[in-house]
Design an enzyme around this catalytic site. Structure first.
Site, PDB file in Angstrom:
ATOM      1  N   HIS A 404      -4.562 -10.606   2.552  1.00 25.15           N
ATOM      2  CA  HIS A 404      -4.001  -9.909   3.713  1.00 25.15           C
ATOM      3  C   HIS A 404      -5.107  -9.165   4.488  1.00 25.15           C
ATOM      4  CE1 HIS A 404      -0.695  -7.434   5.633  1.00 25.15           C
ATOM      5  NE2 HIS A 404      -1.730  -6.634   5.825  1.00 25.15           N
ATOM      6  N   GLU A 405      -5.864  -8.341   3.773  1.00 22.66           N
ATOM      7  CA  GLU A 405      -6.901  -7.540   4.447  1.00 22.66           C
ATOM      8  C   GLU A 405      -7.998  -8.425   5.033  1.00 22.66           C
ATOM      9  OE1 GLU A 405      -6.083  -4.702   5.150  1.00 22.66           O
ATOM     10  OE2 GLU A 405      -4.541  -4.314   3.636  1.00 22.66           O
ATOM     11  N   HIS A 408      -7.056  -9.465   8.464  1.00 26.09           N
ATOM     12  CA  HIS A 408      -7.421  -8.462   9.475  1.00 26.09           C
ATOM     13  C   HIS A 408      -8.920  -8.547   9.787  1.00 26.09           C
ATOM     14  CE1 HIS A 408      -3.595  -6.486   9.619  1.00 26.09           C
ATOM     15  NE2 HIS A 408      -3.630  -6.067   8.373  1.00 26.09           N
ATOM     16  N   HIS A 411      -9.900 -11.573  11.786  1.00 27.34           N
ATOM     17  CA  HIS A 411      -9.433 -11.370  13.160  1.00 27.34           C
ATOM     18  C   HIS A 411     -10.468 -10.510  13.920  1.00 27.34           C
ATOM     19  CE1 HIS A 411      -5.610 -10.383  15.752  1.00 27.34           C
ATOM     20  NE2 HIS A 411      -6.552 -10.947  16.445  1.00 27.34           N
TER      21      HIS A 411
HETATM   22 ZN    ZN Z   1      -1.952  -5.192   7.423  1.00 29.79          ZN
END
Ligand code: ZN
Length: 620
Positions: A404-405, A408, A411
């Protein structure tokens, strides 16, 4: 401006109980802040230089309308300084999080925040001056000065605000009201987290004070007898303060409408979405699509009832895991290997950054004494690279959080690489797309690479619960939030009892109470009082839209071709170089149509097919 770090929701600010000191952890598992500044001394020197440079802005004050060159030079100066400030702020925030009890680091952070405030004050003239220059003259400036072109979109965004800016006197008066405007939320917080008298109950022979933390822990207990104590006791406490909570939320909704109408918006919803360039249509589309798809939620609830072996499914049975949690262990090295393989479809450049994140110490892996809990990615150091804070614990949860991290971080990395600084920062609306996209790909990879039936059931169940809680439940909140604002906008008053009645009606519709699918007792109409997000001004719907967009994009990448991958990479490269809705549309997830919703519901139903197939095999 943009000092936020994206936090993994649900993991907010929880301190982890640990024993190791930071010194005991090998270097290779700690992030390398030397990439930001080689030493604290160098940092301090750079900060002092920065402080001196702040004053250079003043020479532009009152002159932005004089020429295109003046305007461009001012913006160049401003954004260069802002970029430096981002780097300074990143350094002190990350250092402080290594050990929250270190007062030296805290001091460094507070001092730097003061510098940031000074910068904000010194640059506060820029926006109002741009607005007063006006659209026509800006257009002319853009023709005169080719280099000003870089700021065209940024300038148009500032000018758009004009419609909602009042006279100087009115703005000043409005600014003063902020002193009193946060009273409802402050009172709500202090009351529900500090003063509220939560009951002490006996659970499994243990005396437990049933506050919010205890409720989240015990609500998923497999023993139905325990759940049947926890739910009525916990919500009963809220119910006994229904009038107080009602008065607070009513005050909050009136506050939202006060600002929205003062700023000449047609609705509180429009006022909340406009700064993020999201049309209200997107909000209505979400509510409509999810309502149309309630039969899928009902199918899931029936499956849940069957898997839990219950005669009747009630509101107290929603959080119990469908299958026993698997005890799979994933070391940090396993996690790197699995995540690399799961994200392999994204191609070479993505893989290169991923390898760098692992090998060049972008990640602070393990917990240590005093370290901030939870997990986050910080992508603001534009010319350096993103950083990730983890509290890695060798389990599935940790593996999934890391993926998940990294979503980020990638991105940020792509946007920082492909966009000029002024458009590098992606907006909140799309922030959780790249992260939950990675969770999607990870889940898919693990499912296709395990033969273990229990593990499969666990992963499939996890996917279903994620969709229930993130899409259906958050949309249910969004629908309630919209309705209470509409009532206040029509001049209606709201009491605690009104709120409970409305909430109960919506919850019962979602959970199929009248169809005999899930029984929702009258008491649970009070659940709204437990949700702090109703004080966040139309925030929660973004959890739902993000997961819907990311599920759609993940399906495209899993089943698609090179073009689908390119479109996804196009999305993470865009920063804020267009409106968030346009950026997602170009990537193939148009949230103004029903397409991404259809894909997500297809995934939801296929996951249930898969579980039913596995259950049938067992019965043979
Ligand atoms: Zn998040």
């Amino acid at each position: 401006m943009k000092f936020f770090v994206v936090l993994s929701f649900m993991l907010l600010f929880t301190m982890t109980a640990v024993t190791k000191s930071r010194d005991e952890i090998p270097e290779k598992y700690k992030w390398n802040l030397k990439d930001l500044y080689p030493s604290v001394e160098v940092f301090k020197q750079k900060r002092a230089e920065f402080e001196k440079k702040i004053d250079t802005l003043s020479k532009y004050q009152g002159k932005l309308g004089e020429s295109a060159k003046e305007l461009r030079e001012c913006l160049d100066t401003y954004f260069n300084l802002n970029k430096e400030l981002d780097r300074l702020m990143t350094y002190v925030s990350l250092r402080a999080d290594e050990n929250l009890s270190n007062s030296e680091n805290l001091k460094l952070k507070n001092e730097t925040y003061n510098v940031a405030r000074k910068f904000a004050e010194a640059s506060s003239f820029i926006e109002p001056e741009i607005i007063s220059i006006g659209e026509e003259k800006i257009k002319q400036f853009l023709k005169e000065d080719k280099e000003l072109k870089l700021y065209e979109l940024m300038l148009s965004r500032v000018i758009k605000k004009k419609k909602h800016i009042l006279s100087k006197k009115e703005e000043a008066l409005l600014a003063k009201t902020s002193m009193i405007a946060d009273a409802p939320y402050q009172t709500y917080s202090i009351f529900s987290y500090t003063d509220m008298p939560f009951p002490v109950v006996e659970l499994n022979g243990e005396k437990v004070k049933l506050n919010q933390a205890a409720y989240t822990k015990w609500r998923s207990n497999p023993d139905i007898k325990i759940r049947n104590i926890v739910f009525p006791k916990f919500f009963g406490t809220y119910k006994s303060f229904e009038n107080t909570f009602g008065t607070l939320l009513y005050a909050q909704v009136k506050k939202d409408w006060f600002y929205a109408s003062a700023k000449k918006y047609n609705s509180s919803l429009e006022a909340a979405l406009d700064p993020n360039e999201v049309p209200v249509k997107v909000y209505y589309q979400l509510i409509k699509e999810i309502n149309d798809n309630l039969p899928s939620l009902h199918r899931y609830l029936k499956l849940r009832k069957r898997m839990l072996g219950l005669k009747e499914l009630t509101y107290a049975d929603l959080y119990t895991p469908l299958v026993k949690s698997v005890n799979a262990k994933y070391s940090y090295e396993d996690a790197q290997r699995i995540i690399e393989a799961a994200l392999n479809p994204l191609g070479k450049e993505y893989h290169t950054y991923l390898r760098r994140a692992f090998s060049q110490r972008w990640i602070d892996v393990y917990p240590n004494d005093g370290k901030r809990g939870g997990a986050y990615s910080s992508g603001n150091a534009y010319e350096v690279h993103p950083y990730i804070l983890m509290n890695y614990n060798d389990d599935y949860e940790s593996l999934s959080t890391l993926a998940h991290e990294l979503g980020h971080s990638m991105h940020s990395m792509f946007s920082n690489t492909y966009q000029p600084y002024v458009y590098s920062d992606y907006t909140i609306f799309v922030a959780e797309v790249a992260s939950t996209f990675n969770e999607n790909l990870l889940n898919h990879y693990l499912l296709t690479h395990t033969k273990d039936r229990e593990m499969k059931l666990f992963l499939l169940g996890h996917l279903l619960e994620n969709i229930r809680q993130t899409i259906f439940r958050q949309t249910m909140f969004a629908e309630f939030e919209l309705e209470i604002h509409k009532r206040v906008e029509k001049g209606e008053a709201l009491t605690g009892a009104d709120l409970s009645k409305l909430y109960l009606k919506i919850v019962r519709k979602y959970y199929g109470h009248d169809k005999g699918i899930c029984k929702v007792d009258d008491l649970y109409g009070i659940e709204w009082a437990y949700i702090p997000h109703f004080y966040y001004d139309f925030y929660v719907y973004q959890y739902a839209t993000s997961l819907i967009a990311s599920t759609h994009l993940a399906q495209k990448v899993i089943h698609g071709n090179h073009k689908d991958v390119e479109e996804y990479l196009g999305f993470i490269k865009s920063g804020c170089s267009d409106t968030p809705i346009n950026i997602l549309r170009k990537a193939g997830a148009d949230l103004e149509t029903d397409v991404p919703f259809k894909t997500t519901m297809k995934v939801f139903n296929e996951t249930m097919d898969e579980i039913e197939k596995l259950l049938k095999e067992e019965n043979k």
